[in-house]
Design an enzyme around this catalytic site. Sequence first.
Site, PDB file in Angstrom:
ATOM      1  CD  GLU A  81      -1.506  -0.059   3.611  1.00  0.00           C
ATOM      2  OE1 GLU A  81      -1.909   1.041   4.016  1.00  0.00           O
ATOM      3  OE2 GLU A  81      -2.073  -1.152   4.021  1.00  0.00           O
ATOM      4  CB  CYS A 113      -2.175  -5.438   6.178  1.00  0.00           C
ATOM      5  SG  CYS A 113      -1.811  -4.083   6.612  1.00  0.00           S
ATOM      6  CG  HIS A 237      -2.245  -8.569   9.620  1.00  0.00           C
ATOM      7  ND1 HIS A 237      -1.226  -7.933   9.204  1.00  0.00           N
ATOM      8  CD2 HIS A 237      -2.926  -7.346  10.040  1.00  0.00           C
ATOM      9  CE1 HIS A 237      -1.228  -6.828   9.456  1.00  0.00           C
ATOM     10  NE2 HIS A 237      -2.445  -6.344   9.745  1.00  0.00           N
TER      11      HIS A 237
END
Length: 349
Positions: A81, A113, A237
């Site tokens: 990103e 992400c 994550h």
Amino acid sequence: MSVGIVSYGAYIPKFRIKVEDIARVWGDDADILSAGLMVYEKSVPDLDEDTATIAVEAARSAVLRNNIDAKRIGAVYTGSESHPYAVKPTSTIVAEAIEATPVLTAADFEFACKAGTAAMQACMGLVGSGMVDLGMAIGADVSQGAPGDALEYTAAAGGVSYIIGNKESEMIAVIEDTFSFTTDTPDFWRREGMPYPEHGGRFTGEPGYFKHVTGAANGLMEKMGTKPSDYDYAVFHQPNGKFPSRVAKMLGFTKEQIKPGLVVPWLGNTYSGSCMMGIAATLDQAKPGDRIFATAFGSGAGGDAFSFRVTDKIDEVRDAAPKVLDLLKDPVYMDYAMYAKHKGKIRLA
């Protein structure tokens, strides 16, 4: 046709800033922040480092680790990103740097992400169908956080590259299956031209991270007929240290299962590289026959879950390139002024 990881490589800039040095500038309590976030310091890119240079370093490490002929790579996909160009692919820069050009396809991925794991899934499809011999999927970011924003304490820099193939004799880990869970959930965003992202604060938790990570994780285990105890390791994550620890407990995984891949306390959130970095750190320690469960999350929002089975090949290639813990050693610390300079936060009117 089975597919799997043939090689992997990681890169982390050597510079760090401690949470307490950021907190001092904004008058925040560093002890409360570190305890709440379970993050103590984060990586900072050098003045000449960006997503492209980080992706190149990770890609070169992956090629080195299993002595890959880069001309066999038929697809290079970079998820991020923070691509350096709005119009100009990062992936072509990477492909040229590793000498994989010109006979290949390349594209840049974006999904907050989890752009890197989305790239992994695309490579799985290409190599699984036989369209390409090998595919390279990269997750890399020089993450942004506005001055004084909560993100500034965790937004870090780093990248990971995975080479995906379909020859079992080359695989260091078989990808047993994957499952995705996706909705339109505006928990985090950055419009074109905006220097920093905006987010929904606590809204990013339950309806964002936890809903989509559990949705993807439970979906994969139901699809495969597996349960947490079937796995030796688990990776989720890592926007901070608290979220992956909490979601692991919600799903039935133990602290021992997630510990090897939980690198965020000393690295920060590398965004597209976050879950992929945890997988790499786990592969650095895993033994043949071990199974790894992993779930990436991307705001916007979605989760990608994977089941890996480590092969005997891991012992042959593991030490041929820097490990994640090696990259975390011997950091060079900086104060907030140098950090602001490195991150381009000082702007002349």
